[in-house]
Design a protein around this motif. Sequence first.
Motif, PDB file in Angstrom:
ATOM      1  N   SER A  66      10.887   7.496  -9.568  1.00 48.08           N
ATOM      2  CA  SER A  66       9.660   6.708  -9.442  1.00 48.08           C
ATOM      3  C   SER A  66       8.627   7.404  -8.558  1.00 48.08           C
ATOM      4  O   SER A  66       7.438   7.424  -8.880  1.00 48.08           O
ATOM      5  N   MET A  67       9.065   7.964  -7.439  1.00 46.98           N
ATOM      6  CA  MET A  67       8.134   8.640  -6.530  1.00 46.98           C
ATOM      7  C   MET A  67       7.519   9.872  -7.194  1.00 46.98           C
ATOM      8  O   MET A  67       6.341  10.187  -6.974  1.00 46.98           O
ATOM      9  N   SER A  68       8.309  10.545  -8.013  1.00 47.27           N
ATOM     10  CA  SER A  68       7.797  11.720  -8.716  1.00 47.27           C
ATOM     11  C   SER A  68       6.736  11.323  -9.742  1.00 47.27           C
ATOM     12  O   SER A  68       5.696  11.986  -9.865  1.00 47.27           O
ATOM     13  N   ARG A  69       6.957  10.257 -10.479  1.00 51.29           N
ATOM     14  CA  ARG A  69       5.982   9.816 -11.474  1.00 51.29           C
ATOM     15  C   ARG A  69       4.653   9.424 -10.826  1.00 51.29           C
ATOM     16  O   ARG A  69       3.603   9.511 -11.457  1.00 51.29           O
ATOM     17  N   ASP A  70       4.726   8.981  -9.575  1.00 53.33           N
ATOM     18  CA  ASP A  70       3.499   8.622  -8.852  1.00 53.33           C
ATOM     19  C   ASP A  70       2.847   9.816  -8.176  1.00 53.33           C
ATOM     20  O   ASP A  70       1.812   9.669  -7.515  1.00 53.33           O
ATOM     21  N   GLY A  71       3.462  11.004  -8.290  1.00 57.64           N
ATOM     22  CA  GLY A  71       2.889  12.207  -7.709  1.00 57.64           C
ATOM     23  C   GLY A  71       3.257  12.444  -6.260  1.00 57.64           C
ATOM     24  O   GLY A  71       2.829  13.445  -5.671  1.00 57.64           O
ATOM     25  N   LEU A  72       4.040  11.565  -5.660  1.00 57.28           N
ATOM     26  CA  LEU A  72       4.382  11.717  -4.244  1.00 57.28           C
ATOM     27  C   LEU A  72       5.484  12.743  -4.027  1.00 57.28           C
ATOM     28  O   LEU A  72       5.681  13.224  -2.898  1.00 57.28           O
ATOM     29  N   LEU A  73       6.218  13.080  -5.073  1.00 58.93           N
ATOM     30  CA  LEU A  73       7.220  14.141  -5.051  1.00 58.93           C
ATOM     31  C   LEU A  73       6.948  15.056  -6.240  1.00 58.93           C
ATOM     32  O   LEU A  73       6.269  14.670  -7.192  1.00 58.93           O
ATOM     33  N   PRO A  74       7.453  16.278  -6.229  1.00 59.83           N
ATOM     34  CA  PRO A  74       7.206  17.207  -7.339  1.00 59.83           C
ATOM     35  C   PRO A  74       7.583  16.619  -8.692  1.00 59.83           C
ATOM     36  O   PRO A  74       8.516  15.819  -8.825  1.00 59.83           O
ATOM     37  N   GLU A  75       6.828  17.056  -9.707  1.00 59.75           N
ATOM     38  CA  GLU A  75       6.937  16.482 -11.051  1.00 59.75           C
ATOM     39  C   GLU A  75       8.323  16.642 -11.672  1.00 59.75           C
ATOM     40  O   GLU A  75       8.732  15.838 -12.509  1.00 59.75           O
ATOM     41  N   MET A  76       9.067  17.666 -11.245  1.00 61.66           N
ATOM     42  CA  MET A  76      10.372  17.927 -11.874  1.00 61.66           C
ATOM     43  C   MET A  76      11.336  16.744 -11.728  1.00 61.66           C
ATOM     44  O   MET A  76      12.207  16.528 -12.573  1.00 61.66           O
ATOM     45  N   PHE A  77      11.175  15.937 -10.668  1.00 64.53           N
ATOM     46  CA  PHE A  77      12.104  14.829 -10.450  1.00 64.53           C
ATOM     47  C   PHE A  77      11.919  13.690 -11.454  1.00 64.53           C
ATOM     48  O   PHE A  77      12.741  12.777 -11.506  1.00 64.53           O
ATOM     49  N   SER A  78      10.848  13.730 -12.241  1.00 60.44           N
ATOM     50  CA  SER A  78      10.637  12.662 -13.233  1.00 60.44           C
ATOM     51  C   SER A  78      11.036  13.090 -14.641  1.00 60.44           C
ATOM     52  O   SER A  78      10.819  12.351 -15.603  1.00 60.44           O
ATOM     53  N   LYS A  79      11.634  14.268 -14.781  1.00 58.55           N
ATOM     54  CA  LYS A  79      12.071  14.725 -16.099  1.00 58.55           C
ATOM     55  C   LYS A  79      13.248  13.888 -16.594  1.00 58.55           C
ATOM     56  O   LYS A  79      14.192  13.622 -15.855  1.00 58.55           O
TER      57      LYS A  79
ATOM     58  N   ARG B 191      -1.079  10.103  -7.685  1.00 59.31           N
ATOM     59  CA  ARG B 191      -1.779   9.706  -8.905  1.00 59.31           C
ATOM     60  C   ARG B 191      -2.666   8.491  -8.646  1.00 59.31           C
ATOM     61  O   ARG B 191      -3.750   8.366  -9.224  1.00 59.31           O
ATOM     62  N   VAL B 192      -2.220   7.597  -7.775  1.00 58.45           N
ATOM     63  CA  VAL B 192      -3.019   6.417  -7.447  1.00 58.45           C
ATOM     64  C   VAL B 192      -4.294   6.838  -6.729  1.00 58.45           C
ATOM     65  O   VAL B 192      -5.394   6.332  -7.020  1.00 58.45           O
ATOM     66  N   GLN B 193      -4.191   7.763  -5.786  1.00 59.91           N
ATOM     67  CA  GLN B 193      -5.361   8.226  -5.042  1.00 59.91           C
ATOM     68  C   GLN B 193      -6.387   8.892  -5.966  1.00 59.91           C
ATOM     69  O   GLN B 193      -7.592   8.795  -5.750  1.00 59.91           O
ATOM     70  N   GLN B 194      -5.883   9.557  -7.013  1.00 54.41           N
ATOM     71  CA  GLN B 194      -6.767  10.249  -7.949  1.00 54.41           C
ATOM     72  C   GLN B 194      -7.236   9.352  -9.089  1.00 54.41           C
ATOM     73  O   GLN B 194      -7.987   9.798  -9.961  1.00 54.41           O
TER      74      GLN B 194
ATOM     75  N   GLY C 139       0.800  -1.208   0.000  1.00 61.98           N
ATOM     76  CA  GLY C 139       0.000   0.000   0.000  1.00 61.98           C
ATOM     77  C   GLY C 139       0.842   1.271   0.000  1.00 61.98           C
ATOM     78  O   GLY C 139       2.052   1.253   0.255  1.00 61.98           O
ATOM     79  N   GLU C 140       0.165   2.404  -0.279  1.00 60.35           N
ATOM     80  CA  GLU C 140       0.866   3.666  -0.504  1.00 60.35           C
ATOM     81  C   GLU C 140       1.628   4.157   0.721  1.00 60.35           C
ATOM     82  O   GLU C 140       2.750   4.665   0.600  1.00 60.35           O
ATOM     83  N   ILE C 141       1.056   4.019   1.902  1.00 58.26           N
ATOM     84  CA  ILE C 141       1.723   4.540   3.093  1.00 58.26           C
ATOM     85  C   ILE C 141       3.037   3.800   3.323  1.00 58.26           C
ATOM     86  O   ILE C 141       4.060   4.394   3.695  1.00 58.26           O
ATOM     87  N   PHE C 142       3.034   2.491   3.069  1.00 62.97           N
ATOM     88  CA  PHE C 142       4.277   1.724   3.210  1.00 62.97           C
ATOM     89  C   PHE C 142       5.262   2.092   2.106  1.00 62.97           C
ATOM     90  O   PHE C 142       6.479   2.133   2.334  1.00 62.97           O
ATOM     91  N   ALA C 143       4.742   2.339   0.911  1.00 64.52           N
ATOM     92  CA  ALA C 143       5.612   2.749  -0.197  1.00 64.52           C
ATOM     93  C   ALA C 143       6.296   4.070   0.136  1.00 64.52           C
ATOM     94  O   ALA C 143       7.504   4.237  -0.101  1.00 64.52           O
ATOM     95  N   TRP C 144       5.530   5.008   0.690  1.00 61.08           N
ATOM     96  CA  TRP C 144       6.129   6.298   1.064  1.00 61.08           C
ATOM     97  C   TRP C 144       7.193   6.114   2.140  1.00 61.08           C
ATOM     98  O   TRP C 144       8.281   6.681   2.056  1.00 61.08           O
ATOM     99  N   ILE C 145       6.874   5.322   3.150  1.00 66.09           N
ATOM    100  CA  ILE C 145       7.829   5.100   4.245  1.00 66.09           C
ATOM    101  C   ILE C 145       9.135   4.532   3.707  1.00 66.09           C
ATOM    102  O   ILE C 145      10.226   5.009   4.053  1.00 66.09           O
ATOM    103  N   ILE C 146       9.025   3.539   2.844  1.00 66.79           N
ATOM    104  CA  ILE C 146      10.245   2.916   2.346  1.00 66.79           C
ATOM    105  C   ILE C 146      10.975   3.840   1.372  1.00 66.79           C
ATOM    106  O   ILE C 146      12.216   3.872   1.329  1.00 66.79           O
ATOM    107  N   GLY C 147      10.240   4.616   0.574  1.00 64.54           N
ATOM    108  CA  GLY C 147      10.896   5.568  -0.321  1.00 64.54           C
ATOM    109  C   GLY C 147      11.662   6.627   0.455  1.00 64.54           C
ATOM    110  O   GLY C 147      12.805   6.954   0.133  1.00 64.54           O
ATOM    111  N   TRP C 148      11.029   7.157   1.486  1.00 65.36           N
ATOM    112  CA  TRP C 148      11.674   8.155   2.338  1.00 65.36           C
ATOM    113  C   TRP C 148      12.846   7.531   3.097  1.00 65.36           C
ATOM    114  O   TRP C 148      13.905   8.140   3.289  1.00 65.36           O
ATOM    115  N   ASP C 149      12.652   6.304   3.506  1.00 63.70           N
ATOM    116  CA  ASP C 149      13.684   5.567   4.232  1.00 63.70           C
ATOM    117  C   ASP C 149      14.907   5.303   3.356  1.00 63.70           C
ATOM    118  O   ASP C 149      16.043   5.339   3.831  1.00 63.70           O
TER     119      ASP C 149
END
Length: 516
Positions: A377-390, A505-508, A103-113
């Motif tokens: 990857s996190m940027s493409r999912d919308g969890l970080l600003p879009e510029m990081f996926s350029k 993006r997943v939430q939307q 799930g997303e909350i775990f994905a965020w935790i591990i991405g931040w981690d």
Amino acid sequence: MANLMATKALSTILGEASETGEHTLSRSLGAGNLITLGIGAIIGTGIFVLTGVVASGYAGPGVVYTFIVAAVACVFSGLCYAEFAAMIPVAGSAYTYGYATLGEIFAWIIGWDLVLEYAFGAATVCSGWSGYVLSLGQDMGLRLPPALAGEPGSKFVYYHGHWELLNAHFADKLKELNIDPSTLPMQHGVFNLVAFLGIMFATAILVIGIKESANFNSFIVVVKVAVLLVFLGVGTFTLMHHHELWANWHPFVPPNEGTLGKFGWTGVMRGAGVIFFAYIGFDAVSTAAQEAKNPKKDMPLGILGSLAICTVLYILVGIVLTGLVNYKYLGVPDSLAVGMEATGFKWGSLMVKIGALGGLTSTMIVMLLGQSRVFFSMSRDGLLPEMFSKVHPKFRTPYVSSITVGLVVATFSSLLPLQSLGEMCSIGTLLAFIIVCAGVWLLRKRSPNLERPFRAPWMPVTPILGILVALAMMAFLPGITWIRLIVWLAVGMLIYFFYSRHHSRVQQGLPPIPPE
């Protein structure tokens, strides 16, 4: 409230993996590149520093057993990483795997981690890298003023016509000569220019292209493996002609000194906990899955192959080093150089310095590679600003992500003393191992019929053992490391709840941001 446990559909993830075009990541890495990426991340501080430290403080010649125990511990997580990387060949590693299963909350935790593991890990390694560069520079008569040779707070003393960093090793050397460091002229570091330039050089290589980065890393890996092979060859030759040195192997496991973990078999096990962190880095291979030519076949080879090769090298170096020098005298930062000096070959110290420099360089590059791909990857999912996926239209690399990470890491490595962050890198990695192992187990139950080009054996024993081993390793880390992890994750939670979940993006119900 948003669905915190929302998962990212596997069909969406696999759709990302099949994208082509000038704005997508370039698939140009073969199995050889992936194996050298893993070796580049694993062979660094561990083999050049930790071998002597563990032998002198925990296990004696039994350091060989610590390498074997730690390797077995890594294999459980490595098998789970290999299954996921072959099945979900996209950038993001444990972050993407967590999003697909937990799930997303775990994905965020591990991405931040993973920021702890890759970004701060690269900064920590760069501190050691700059030390070797300065040392080699001094050997060639090139010296920087102390203000530009160390981070704020570092001390330099004027000795024998030049400035020397007053670390523990040099302080001991002065003590042996009955010299009080306070009687020598002293200056303090202000900005570690070498560390800053080192990180930016590695960043430039990553921006220019993944193939170029991998080729440069492969070249460095060849150099440092060659150095280790020369050490093994010269050391073995010396041992074969000086049988009196064999006494250094007796007893192979020194008797316990009455304290848990101080030699004996408890020392071997505690030493395995320390040596375990010498293997950290194989997971970075999985962050390059979206840039592999044939990820279904090559990702397992890259992950498990690099683990196997490094384990063999670690064991052989441990045997030869503890034969050349009594383990009691190996508690120094440059234990391999000490071992080479014992052979009587005077050029050995310089060779080992070059090998260590190469080892740390490739570790830096792979860690920066991993961090930029996680941000992508996190940027493409919308969890970080879009510029990081350029993606750069010519080089086809996530250049904004790479440059941003590089600038931040370069600043940290040049201004902050980051030795204590090594333990934070370790706890972050172990948390990633737990999530990956749990994700593989969960996905086997939830979707047993999915195509799996590589299947981790002995389900569910393999992921369970991977989780238990990681938890045990985390339990032995100092309490302050846990406090820092909790604070770090708390900061991450604030970012998630105030920004990321509103842009998810997943939430939307939207597909990932298309690369541009």
